[in-house]
Design an enzyme around this catalytic site. Structure first.
Site, short mmCIF file in Angstrom:
data_model
loop_
_atom_site.label_atom_id
_atom_site.label_comp_id
_atom_site.label_asym_id
_atom_site.label_seq_id
_atom_site.Cartn_x
_atom_site.Cartn_y
_atom_site.Cartn_z
N GLY A 21 0.86 -1.20 0.00
CA GLY A 21 0.00 0.00 0.00
C GLY A 21 0.88 1.23 0.00
N ALA A 22 2.09 1.06 -0.54
CA ALA A 22 3.14 2.10 -0.44
C ALA A 22 2.74 3.42 -1.09
CB ALA A 22 4.43 1.59 -1.06
N ARG A 48 -0.78 -1.97 -6.05
CA ARG A 48 -1.76 -2.82 -6.74
C ARG A 48 -1.30 -3.08 -8.17
NH1 ARG A 48 -5.54 -1.35 -10.11
NH2 ARG A 48 -5.41 0.85 -9.49
N THR A 106 -8.10 -1.63 7.57
CA THR A 106 -9.36 -1.80 8.30
C THR A 106 -10.42 -2.37 7.36
OG1 THR A 106 -10.03 0.45 7.81
CG2 THR A 106 -8.86 0.11 9.88
N SER A 128 -3.98 -3.37 14.60
CA SER A 128 -4.66 -2.28 15.31
C SER A 128 -5.48 -1.46 14.33
CB SER A 128 -3.65 -1.37 16.01
OG SER A 128 -4.35 -0.33 16.67
N ASN A 130 -6.12 1.52 15.04
CA ASN A 130 -5.59 2.88 15.22
C ASN A 130 -4.20 2.77 15.83
OD1 ASN A 130 -4.97 5.51 16.17
ND2 ASN A 130 -7.13 6.04 16.01
N HIS A 161 -15.45 14.46 12.89
CA HIS A 161 -14.54 14.28 11.75
C HIS A 161 -14.92 15.26 10.63
CE1 HIS A 161 -13.74 10.47 13.82
NE2 HIS A 161 -12.61 10.42 13.13
N LYS A 165 -16.06 12.38 5.63
CA LYS A 165 -15.85 11.03 6.16
C LYS A 165 -17.15 10.25 6.05
CE LYS A 165 -14.19 8.36 10.12
NZ LYS A 165 -13.20 7.60 9.37
N1 NAP Z 1 -4.89 1.24 11.58
C1 NAP Z 1 -4.74 2.56 11.44
O1 NAP Z 1 -4.23 3.25 12.34
C2 NAP Z 1 -5.17 3.19 10.15
C3 NAP Z 1 -5.03 4.57 9.94
C4 NAP Z 1 -5.37 5.08 8.68
C5 NAP Z 1 -5.85 4.22 7.70
N2 NAP Z 1 -6.01 2.89 7.97
C6 NAP Z 1 -6.46 1.93 6.97
O2 NAP Z 1 -5.35 1.59 6.15
C7 NAP Z 1 -5.80 1.28 4.83
C8 NAP Z 1 -5.11 2.21 3.83
O3 NAP Z 1 -5.49 3.54 4.14
P1 NAP Z 1 -5.08 4.75 3.19
O4 NAP Z 1 -5.77 5.94 3.73
O5 NAP Z 1 -3.61 4.77 2.98
O6 NAP Z 1 -5.81 4.29 1.84
P2 NAP Z 1 -5.34 4.52 0.34
O7 NAP Z 1 -4.79 5.91 0.19
O8 NAP Z 1 -6.49 4.13 -0.52
O9 NAP Z 1 -4.14 3.48 0.15
C9 NAP Z 1 -4.31 2.12 -0.06
C10 NAP Z 1 -3.27 1.71 -1.06
O10 NAP Z 1 -3.29 0.29 -1.21
C11 NAP Z 1 -3.09 0.01 -2.57
N3 NAP Z 1 -3.43 -1.35 -2.94
C12 NAP Z 1 -4.59 -1.85 -3.44
N4 NAP Z 1 -4.45 -3.17 -3.72
C13 NAP Z 1 -3.18 -3.49 -3.41
C14 NAP Z 1 -2.41 -4.68 -3.50
N5 NAP Z 1 -2.94 -5.82 -3.99
N6 NAP Z 1 -1.13 -4.66 -3.09
C15 NAP Z 1 -0.57 -3.53 -2.60
N7 NAP Z 1 -1.22 -2.36 -2.52
C16 NAP Z 1 -2.52 -2.34 -2.91
C17 NAP Z 1 -3.95 1.06 -3.26
O11 NAP Z 1 -3.61 1.17 -4.62
P3 NAP Z 1 -4.71 1.77 -5.70
O12 NAP Z 1 -5.07 3.13 -5.15
O13 NAP Z 1 -3.95 1.80 -6.95
O14 NAP Z 1 -5.87 0.83 -5.68
C18 NAP Z 1 -3.56 2.31 -2.45
O15 NAP Z 1 -2.38 2.89 -2.95
C19 NAP Z 1 -7.32 1.44 4.89
O16 NAP Z 1 -7.89 0.18 5.18
C20 NAP Z 1 -7.52 2.41 6.05
O17 NAP Z 1 -8.80 2.32 6.63
C21 NAP Z 1 -5.68 2.37 9.17
#
Ligand code: NAP
Length: 278
Positions: A21-22, A48, A106, A128, A130, A161, A165
């Site tokens: 998800g870099a 992805r 999540t 986690s 969060n 928020h 959101k």
């Molecule tokens: N636990 C915590 O503290 C916390 C905090 C914030 C967010 N989150 C969660 O973390 C996740 C990511 O959040 P974000 O805000 O960074 O979302 P985001 O900006 O949509 O990033 C997700 C990334 O994952 C990529 N991806 C999709 N399929 C993939 C694969 N097969 N292999 C590798 N990468 C892939 C996406 O690529 P494409 O855009 O090209 O599809 C996108 O670049 C969400 O589930 C979010 O709810 C958790």
């Protein structure tokens, strides 16, 4: 001026990580946060398959790949901030390669959560919703407050928020309510009440936890818990100014996972971690 945490510099052993998800919002923050440390190195980045970011060179000269290929040494930690499906696909590879996994993604289903628990029997897994250090400390503080006050005081949770959101309540707001309910030995669904409506009875049920969701402006997030008694009220508030605090918590999680035995871990375990006590 950047605030420097006194406990920040506490990793004894160097740590290599693969970031899935870099190219996403959180991936970008984690990459930037890791670059500021001298003990954590992101050695591979996954995106992805088919996405524009595949082949792109990120800071530090890492080129984004479309598949997870752990090194033969198997000495990396996998970070997942991607999608539930990608996380589960990568988890299988991590189990086969015996590498630890830190999961931030999540929206995982109950079945996926069960598979993560199963994987944690053979590898260390930290999960986690969060990763914020302050929010995790906030949860611990709420457990204590609930123990002292939770049976006699009315409890209301307010989460605020930005106006775009979509999910209501926030995942963090839901976690707060669940922690309070569990601390009192209740099932969340028996005691939670979402908002108040002029068309329904508004008197409080015994042990009710009121949950109120505000969506306005561009503000990042506030979570407030009110314990209100007869003649007094206590309010606990966490305010998130910048999402890079999540990336900071991820770095703490990596340091915790490095060299750890298989098992399912939480940020509660990370907060209690004392370096050198693995
Ligand atoms: N636990 C915590 O503290 C916390 C905090 C914030 C967010 N989150 C969660 O973390 C996740 C990511 O959040 P974000 O805000 O960074 O979302 P985001 O900006 O949509 O990033 C997700 C990334 O994952 C990529 N991806 C999709 N399929 C993939 C694969 N097969 N292999 C590798 N990468 C892939 C996406 O690529 P494409 O855009 O090209 O599809 C996108 O670049 C969400 O589930 C979010 O709810 C958790």
């Amino acid at each position: 001026m950047n605030f420097v945490y006194k406990t920040e510099n506490r990793c004894q052993v160097h740590c290599k990580a693969i970031l899935s998800g870099a190219c996403g919002r959180m991936g970008t923050k984690i990459l930037a946060a890791a670059a500021q440390t001298d003990d954590i190195r992101i050695v591979a980045a996954i995106g992805r398959s088919g996405s524009d970011c595949i082949g792109k060179e990120l800071a530090g000269g890492i080129v984004v790949q479309d598949a997870l290929v752990p090194s033969l040494a198997g000495d990396e930690i996998l970070i997942e901030f991607s999608t539930p499906q990608a996380t589960m696909d990568h988890l299988k590879i991590a189990v086969a390669s015996r590498i630890p996994v830190l999961i931030g993604t999540t929206g995982l289903s109950a079945a996926q959560t069960a598979l993560i628990s199963q994987a944690a029997q053979s590898i260390p897994v930290l999960v986690s919703h969060n990763y914020g250090i302050g929010m995790n400390a906030f949860w611990e503080i709420l457990k204590v407050a609930t123990r002292y006050l939770g049976h006699d005081y009315d409890i209301e949770v307010i989460e605020f928020h930005a106006n775009n959101k979509p999910d209501v309540p926030s995942g963090t707001g839901g976690t707060i309510a669940r922690i309070i309910a569990e601390e009192r030995g209740d099932a969340l669904e028996d005691v939670i009440r979402y908002g108040r409506d002029k068309n329904t009875a508004n008197t409080r049920k015994p042990k009710e936890i009121g949950m109120h969701s505000l969506r306005a402006g561009s503000y990042r997030s506030d979570h407030t818990v009110i314990f209100a008694g007869n003649g007094e009220r206590l309010e606990f508030t966490h305010r998130e100014e910048d999402s890079s605090i999540i990336a900071r918590g991820v770095l703490w999680g990596l340091r915790f996972l490095n060299g750890r035995a298989p098992g399912l871990y939480s940020m509660g375990d990370v907060l209690k971690y004392v370096p050198g006590t693995n």
